[in-house]
Design a protein around this motif. Structure first.
Motif, short mmCIF file in Angstrom:
data_model
loop_
_atom_site.label_atom_id
_atom_site.label_comp_id
_atom_site.label_asym_id
_atom_site.label_seq_id
_atom_site.Cartn_x
_atom_site.Cartn_y
_atom_site.Cartn_z
N ALA A 197 54.04 167.54 -40.27
CA ALA A 197 52.60 165.58 -40.75
C ALA A 197 53.57 164.85 -42.83
N VAL A 198 54.34 165.97 -42.79
CA VAL A 198 55.20 165.34 -44.26
C VAL A 198 56.13 164.84 -43.31
N ALA A 199 56.54 165.48 -42.40
CA ALA A 199 58.06 164.78 -42.42
C ALA A 199 57.87 163.99 -41.29
N THR A 200 57.19 163.63 -40.31
CA THR A 200 56.73 163.07 -39.12
C THR A 200 56.70 161.54 -40.64
N ALA A 201 55.52 161.73 -41.62
CA ALA A 201 54.86 160.44 -42.59
C ALA A 201 57.16 159.93 -43.05
N VAL A 202 57.63 160.96 -43.44
CA VAL A 202 58.43 160.01 -44.14
C VAL A 202 59.43 160.06 -43.08
N ARG A 203 59.78 160.60 -41.72
CA ARG A 203 60.76 160.46 -40.83
C ARG A 203 60.04 159.06 -40.61
N SER A 204 58.53 158.02 -40.36
CA SER A 204 58.09 156.82 -39.81
C SER A 204 58.07 155.86 -40.96
N LEU A 205 58.10 155.92 -42.20
CA LEU A 205 58.61 155.04 -43.19
C LEU A 205 59.69 155.15 -43.59
N LEU A 206 60.89 155.61 -43.22
CA LEU A 206 62.62 155.52 -43.42
C LEU A 206 62.64 154.67 -42.03
N ALA A 207 62.37 154.65 -40.66
CA ALA A 207 62.41 153.80 -39.70
C ALA A 207 61.83 152.55 -39.69
N ASP A 208 60.77 152.04 -41.08
CA ASP A 208 60.59 151.33 -41.25
C ASP A 208 60.68 150.75 -41.92
N PRO A 209 61.91 150.35 -42.35
CA PRO A 209 62.03 149.47 -44.00
C PRO A 209 61.56 148.19 -44.64
N VAL A 210 61.05 147.41 -43.55
CA VAL A 210 60.17 146.39 -44.04
C VAL A 210 58.65 146.88 -44.36
N ARG A 211 58.44 147.90 -43.57
CA ARG A 211 56.98 148.09 -43.81
C ARG A 211 56.87 149.14 -44.53
N ALA A 212 57.77 150.17 -45.36
CA ALA A 212 58.37 150.73 -47.25
C ALA A 212 57.94 149.82 -47.46
N ALA A 213 59.36 148.76 -47.62
CA ALA A 213 59.31 147.94 -48.41
C ALA A 213 57.94 146.78 -49.49
N ALA A 214 57.10 146.89 -48.17
CA ALA A 214 55.64 146.17 -48.11
C ALA A 214 54.30 147.65 -49.09
N PHE A 215 54.98 148.47 -48.16
CA PHE A 215 53.90 150.00 -48.63
C PHE A 215 54.66 149.52 -50.83
N GLY A 216 55.93 149.50 -51.22
CA GLY A 216 56.35 149.54 -51.79
C GLY A 216 55.33 148.48 -53.25
N ARG A 217 55.89 147.36 -52.51
CA ARG A 217 55.25 146.12 -53.86
C ARG A 217 53.48 145.82 -53.78
N ALA A 218 53.09 146.67 -52.80
CA ALA A 218 51.43 147.29 -52.85
C ALA A 218 51.36 148.15 -53.66
N ALA A 219 51.92 148.91 -53.87
CA ALA A 219 51.83 149.95 -55.01
C ALA A 219 52.39 149.40 -56.33
N ARG A 220 52.78 148.83 -56.08
CA ARG A 220 53.37 148.41 -57.38
C ARG A 220 51.77 147.43 -58.45
N ALA A 221 51.57 147.10 -57.58
CA ALA A 221 50.33 145.65 -57.37
C ALA A 221 49.05 146.25 -57.67
N THR A 222 48.78 147.50 -57.26
CA THR A 222 47.90 148.49 -57.43
C THR A 222 47.91 148.79 -58.78
#
Length: 384
Positions: free
Chosen positions: A330-355
């Protein structure tokens, strides 16, 4: 207010108890109070004081006097030190004219601190920070009930227990600990920030342009860092491991190709956080998980187990991904899904900072002072 902080760990130790204790002492001093820290001695520490600043990091020294009591390294885990019986604790409490005793992660020295505070009639606030039952399960395969009995005894004697997460609060309540309140941890949003992303550092760590997946923390059995093995096997991925501990040698075998950087602190650690593409935490026994919060402040999407402290920190599908504990796939799958979608990963990062932007140590420290005031008022009401 004259406060004595009795802690099981203090810088130069690097762990959650040591870090939050230092931040607590700093905040008390900054607000005009008079803290004193009592902690197990580290090698080279004097009997009366020590400087927790890391060499070369330009960190400020201790904000208050620090009394070191004799200690021994824990067998098999020398990074953890256990305080020995000493009269210094009672003498320091008396000499400081303490009005309140703060027990940080009480288990050995904290138990003695509680006994002295009770004898002197001083109010106590006990901060729950370590899942000792989980550690007993990991290291001994048994002893969970014994660990809970010891924790229940010391926390039940306190005027108030502070839990860092809703999961920890629930565990304490379910195991019979009374008077439990929520008190989370702060994060240094000035030190940990996205702007520190360092392309030169990334080229050094990933010369072939690999994506960087990082872990920061102790290298110990309870952290289950070996669960990053699947992420290590992903094409175009370089796993970066920051930290030290007794599992270091075995993890170098379990995680082929990973970069092991050892212990890093201060601004250097902040650059490493900000230079990651994904932060992955694997330990299922976190009462809070400060490194997850530091990754979020650095604008990095997080993968973490759906257990303990990360349940409060990670908003699944918005700031990161929560996965079943102990599941390397599950860790590998989650990592792969984030790396495969850099736009989504960047949005997660911005939301994390704001949080986390409002979760400063100053704000959290003021909440702690509110708990102190309530305990003192309750004591006064009872005495009247």
């Amino acid at each position: 207010m004259r406060v004595v902080i009795v802690t099981e760990s203090f810088p130069p130790d690097v762990n959650g108890v040591a870090h939050s204790t230092l931040q607590t002492a700093r905040h008390l001093a900054a607000r005009g109070h008079h803290p004193l820290v009592i902690a197990p001695a580290t090698p080279g520490a004097t009997a009366s004081a020590r400087n927790p600043a890391e060499p070369g990091t330009h960190e400020p020294g201790p904000p208050c006097p620090v009394v070191s009591v004799p200690s021994l390294p824990l067998p098999g885990y020398p990074q953890v030190r256990v305080a020995l019986p000493s009269r210094r604790l009672a003498a320091a409490l008396t000499a400081h004219r303490a009005e309140l005793v703060h027990l940080a992660g009480p288990f050995v020295l904290g138990v003695r601190g509680m006994a002295v505070a009770t004898r002197l009639g001083l109010p106590t606030v006990a901060v729950y920070q370590t899942d000792l039952a989980g550690y007993a399960r990991t290291y001994l395969g048994t002893g969970e009930n014994t660990a809970w009995r010891r924790m229940r005894a010391v926390h039940s004697a306190a005027d108030r227990t502070l839990a860092p997460s809703t999961a920890a609060l629930r565990d304490l309540t379910e195991h019979g600990v009374p008077r439990v309140h929520l008190w989370p941890r702060g994060v240094d949003t000035v030190r940990f920030r996205p702007e520190l992303r360092d392309e030169a550092l990334r080229r050094t760590l990933a010369p072939a342009g690999e994506k960087l997946v990082g872990y920061v923390g102790r290298l110990a059995p309870e952290k289950h860092v070996e669960l990053l093995a699947g992420a290590c096997a992903l094409p175009g991925v370089r796993v970066v491991v920051v930290g030290d501990g007794p599992s270091g040698a075995s993890l170098r075998t379990a995680l082929p190709g990973a970069a092991f950087l050892g212990r890093r602190t201060g601004d250097e650690l902040a650059r490493l956080f900000a230079s990651l593409d994904v932060f992955a935490h694997t330990g299922p026994y976190e009462t809070f998980c400060q490194t997850v919060q530091e990754a979020m402040a650095s604008g990095v999407p997080v993968v973490a187990p759906a257990a303990g402290g990360p349940l409060d920190l990670v908003d699944h599908g918005r700031t990161g991904l929560l996965v079943p504990p102990h599941d390397a796939g599950a860790v590998a799958t989650a990592v792969r899904s984030l790396l495969a979608d850099p736009v989504r990963a960047a949005a997660f990062g911005r939301a994390a900072r704001a949080t986390v932007e409002g979760r400063t140590w100053e704000a959290v420290g003021d909440r702690l002072l509110g708990h102190y005031d309530e305990v003192l008022r309750e004591r006064t009401a009872v005495a009247a």
